[in-house]
Design a protein around this motif. Structure first.
Motif, PDB file in Angstrom:
ATOM      1  N   ILE A   1       2.526  18.043   4.090  1.00  0.00           N
ATOM      2  CA  ILE A   1       2.034  18.939   3.052  1.00  0.00           C
ATOM      3  C   ILE A   1       2.575  20.436   3.547  1.00  0.00           C
ATOM      4  O   ILE A   1       3.039  21.140   2.786  1.00  0.00           O
ATOM      5  CB  ILE A   1       0.343  18.987   3.044  1.00  0.00           C
ATOM      6  CG1 ILE A   1      -0.194  17.994   2.268  1.00  0.00           C
ATOM      7  CG2 ILE A   1       0.049  20.301   2.349  1.00  0.00           C
ATOM      8  CD1 ILE A   1      -1.630  17.726   2.119  1.00  0.00           C
ATOM      9  N   SER A   2       2.524  20.512   5.009  1.00  0.00           N
ATOM     10  CA  SER A   2       2.854  21.740   5.516  1.00  0.00           C
ATOM     11  C   SER A   2       4.457  21.946   5.164  1.00  0.00           C
ATOM     12  O   SER A   2       4.986  23.072   4.816  1.00  0.00           O
ATOM     13  CB  SER A   2       2.677  21.720   6.920  1.00  0.00           C
ATOM     14  OG  SER A   2       1.624  21.915   7.254  1.00  0.00           O
ATOM     15  N   GLU A   3       5.082  21.000   5.451  1.00  0.00           N
ATOM     16  CA  GLU A   3       6.876  20.884   5.240  1.00  0.00           C
ATOM     17  C   GLU A   3       6.897  21.503   3.488  1.00  0.00           C
ATOM     18  O   GLU A   3       7.583  22.037   3.444  1.00  0.00           O
ATOM     19  CB  GLU A   3       7.379  19.531   5.469  1.00  0.00           C
ATOM     20  CG  GLU A   3       8.784  19.600   5.218  1.00  0.00           C
ATOM     21  CD  GLU A   3       9.333  18.390   5.472  1.00  0.00           C
ATOM     22  OE1 GLU A   3      10.685  18.103   5.141  1.00  0.00           O
ATOM     23  OE2 GLU A   3       8.730  17.445   5.898  1.00  0.00           O
TER      24      GLU A   3
ATOM     25  N   VAL B   1      -1.001  28.164  -1.492  1.00  0.00           N
ATOM     26  CA  VAL B   1      -0.264  27.779  -0.392  1.00  0.00           C
ATOM     27  C   VAL B   1      -0.912  27.624   1.007  1.00  0.00           C
ATOM     28  O   VAL B   1      -1.270  26.562   1.471  1.00  0.00           O
ATOM     29  CB  VAL B   1       1.134  28.367  -0.362  1.00  0.00           C
ATOM     30  CG1 VAL B   1       1.853  27.588   1.001  1.00  0.00           C
ATOM     31  CG2 VAL B   1       2.063  28.114  -1.565  1.00  0.00           C
ATOM     32  N   ASN B   2      -1.382  28.799   1.351  1.00  0.00           N
ATOM     33  CA  ASN B   2      -2.306  28.858   2.640  1.00  0.00           C
ATOM     34  C   ASN B   2      -3.532  28.093   2.312  1.00  0.00           C
ATOM     35  O   ASN B   2      -4.097  27.339   3.313  1.00  0.00           O
ATOM     36  CB  ASN B   2      -2.601  30.507   2.685  1.00  0.00           C
ATOM     37  CG  ASN B   2      -1.386  31.308   2.856  1.00  0.00           C
ATOM     38  OD1 ASN B   2      -0.339  30.809   3.390  1.00  0.00           O
ATOM     39  ND2 ASN B   2      -1.740  32.535   2.628  1.00  0.00           N
ATOM     40  N   ALA B   3      -4.183  28.146   1.146  1.00  0.00           N
ATOM     41  CA  ALA B   3      -5.454  27.373   1.105  1.00  0.00           C
ATOM     42  C   ALA B   3      -5.370  25.814   1.283  1.00  0.00           C
ATOM     43  O   ALA B   3      -6.090  25.092   1.730  1.00  0.00           O
ATOM     44  CB  ALA B   3      -6.190  27.842  -0.294  1.00  0.00           C
ATOM     45  N   LYS B   4      -4.137  25.383   0.708  1.00  0.00           N
ATOM     46  CA  LYS B   4      -3.774  23.817   0.679  1.00  0.00           C
ATOM     47  C   LYS B   4      -3.589  23.447   2.258  1.00  0.00           C
ATOM     48  O   LYS B   4      -3.981  22.328   2.419  1.00  0.00           O
ATOM     49  CB  LYS B   4      -2.479  23.597  -0.183  1.00  0.00           C
ATOM     50  CG  LYS B   4      -2.883  23.518  -1.364  1.00  0.00           C
ATOM     51  CD  LYS B   4      -1.587  23.454  -2.245  1.00  0.00           C
ATOM     52  CE  LYS B   4      -1.747  23.392  -3.908  1.00  0.00           C
ATOM     53  NZ  LYS B   4      -0.564  23.128  -4.772  1.00  0.00           N
TER      54      LYS B   4
ATOM     55  N   LEU C   1       0.172  29.555   8.540  1.00  0.00           N
ATOM     56  CA  LEU C   1      -0.251  27.998   8.871  1.00  0.00           C
ATOM     57  C   LEU C   1      -1.380  28.232  10.165  1.00  0.00           C
ATOM     58  O   LEU C   1      -1.127  29.033  11.027  1.00  0.00           O
ATOM     59  CB  LEU C   1       0.898  27.367   9.648  1.00  0.00           C
ATOM     60  CG  LEU C   1       1.915  26.887   8.612  1.00  0.00           C
ATOM     61  CD1 LEU C   1       3.055  26.331   9.321  1.00  0.00           C
ATOM     62  CD2 LEU C   1       1.465  25.828   7.589  1.00  0.00           C
ATOM     63  N   ILE C   2      -2.228  27.461  10.135  1.00  0.00           N
ATOM     64  CA  ILE C   2      -3.183  27.484  11.175  1.00  0.00           C
ATOM     65  C   ILE C   2      -3.135  25.985  11.724  1.00  0.00           C
ATOM     66  O   ILE C   2      -2.995  25.003  11.081  1.00  0.00           O
ATOM     67  CB  ILE C   2      -4.817  27.376  10.769  1.00  0.00           C
ATOM     68  CG1 ILE C   2      -4.936  28.734   9.864  1.00  0.00           C
ATOM     69  CG2 ILE C   2      -5.637  27.254  11.861  1.00  0.00           C
ATOM     70  CD1 ILE C   2      -6.372  28.661   9.275  1.00  0.00           C
TER      71      ILE C   2
END
Length: 344
Positions: A100-102, A136-139, A11-12
């Motif tokens: 979205i992160s969750e 997932v990371n890209a989203k 996560l960023i």
């Protein structure tokens, strides 16, 4: 021997200065920052656990804590119905990011875990697993970009200057992403030959000459391709420890294809010849066997007995070298991550 690979989700997060309440635009941003800062720290604990712990339970507990921190922050920010004096655009973008992160960490994580369980069944499955993880990371990163853009819009609207994030936590996350990406690139090179070699071993166990030939050719091809890639590979901070470990595996695999496989094929063919001759001799009555047939069969038995010893030595030699090369790669991979990913 199976190789090892670690599941990673990054996560960023957005961090700005901290405050307790807001009466001005700055206070509003600071209030939001207080909540996102908690997520940032929890995210880092999760990333650090993945990098430095082999305890799956501990890693999963940290993941659940991260999900909980996102849910808690979302509730608090959602409660700001009016945002800042009716301006809710930045707040809504932040809520979208958190949602979205969750989902990615909670729901998509389970899907990726399921993919990881079958990833080692083929190179294509492994590639699909890594692509799904990267998606997932890209989203998440896409939402971060939107969030940062809306933060700047809000700040510009109210004459607030927000500098580039230079926090220690931000630096740690950046380093972690770079280290894991470097590791993943080398892992795919390693896995391609490691998987092909496991298929070759299965063909040998089944005495399947055609499959042995096909997979030994593929193993030599993939080894050469991997060695070519390593010539231009840029090691993280010029640390070639994992590059060298990968090279050793590729060099061994190439030798296995060009030396071990032909030796196996020759022994299998000799053994098949012996079995065929033995059947012919067994099918004949003793008094009908000619002296030439008996002499030829005994010579074949002597040759086989001699070659059994040679084959056993060859097998032991390559089994030992194989274990050393693969174990060295796994240990070096773990050490590479532990060395470069910062510790809390």
């Amino acid at each position: 021997m199976k190789s090892t690979f670690t599941l990673l989700l990054f996560l960023i997060t957005v961090t700005i200065t901290n405050a307790q309440e807001f009466k001005t635009p700055v206070d509003y941003l600071n209030y939001i920052s207080k909540e996102t800062d908690i997520i940032s720290r929890t995210t880092w604990k999760y990333t650090s656990a993945v990098a430095h712990s082999k305890n799956a339970r501990k890693i999963d507990v940290t993941r659940k804590t991260l999900v909980k921190s996102i849910q808690t922050a979302a509730k608090k920010i959602e409660a700001l119905k009016e945002g800042y004096k009716g301006d809710v655009e930045y707040k809504n973008q932040l809520l979208a990011y958190l949602a979205i992160s969750e989902k990615q960490i909670n729901q998509e994580y389970d899907k990726i875990i399921n993919m990881q369980e079958v990833a080692e069944q083929s190179y294509d499955f492994m590639e699909a697993f890594i692509m799904a993880r990267d998606l997932v990371n890209a989203k998440i990163n896409e939402e971060v970009d939107k969030l940062n853009a809306n933060q700047k819009i809000f700040a510009n609207k109210y004459g607030i200057q927000i500098g580039e994030d230079k926090s220690e936590l931000g630096k740690k996350m950046k380093i972690s992403n770079e280290v894991f990406e470097n590791h993943t690139q080398l892992y795919l090179i390693f896995f391609k030959v490691n998987f092909t070699e496991s298929v070759l071993m299965k063909a040998i166990a089944e005495n399947n000459l055609n499959a042995i030939q096909q997979n030994s050719n593929a193993l030599e091809q993939y080894s050469n391709e991997g060695l070519d890639k390593l010539k231009t590979f840029k090691a993280y901070k010029n640390d070639v420890m994992l590059v060298n470990a990968t090279k050793k595996v590729l060099e061994f695999s190439k030798k296995e294809a060009s030396e071990f496989a032909p030796g196996v094929v020759a022994f299998i063919m000799l053994n098949q010849k012996f079995q065929e001759s033995k059947k012919i001799m067994d099918d004949k009555k003793a008094n009908t066997r000619s002296k030439a047939e008996i002499d030829n069969f005994n010579a074949l038995v002597n040759t086989l007995n001699k070659e059994v010893g040679t084959y056993n030595k060859l097998n032991t030699k390559f089994n030992t070298e194989r274990s050393l090369a693969i174990n060295n790669w796994n240990i070096t991979g773990t050490n590479f991550i532990s060395k470069h990913v910062p510790i809390d």
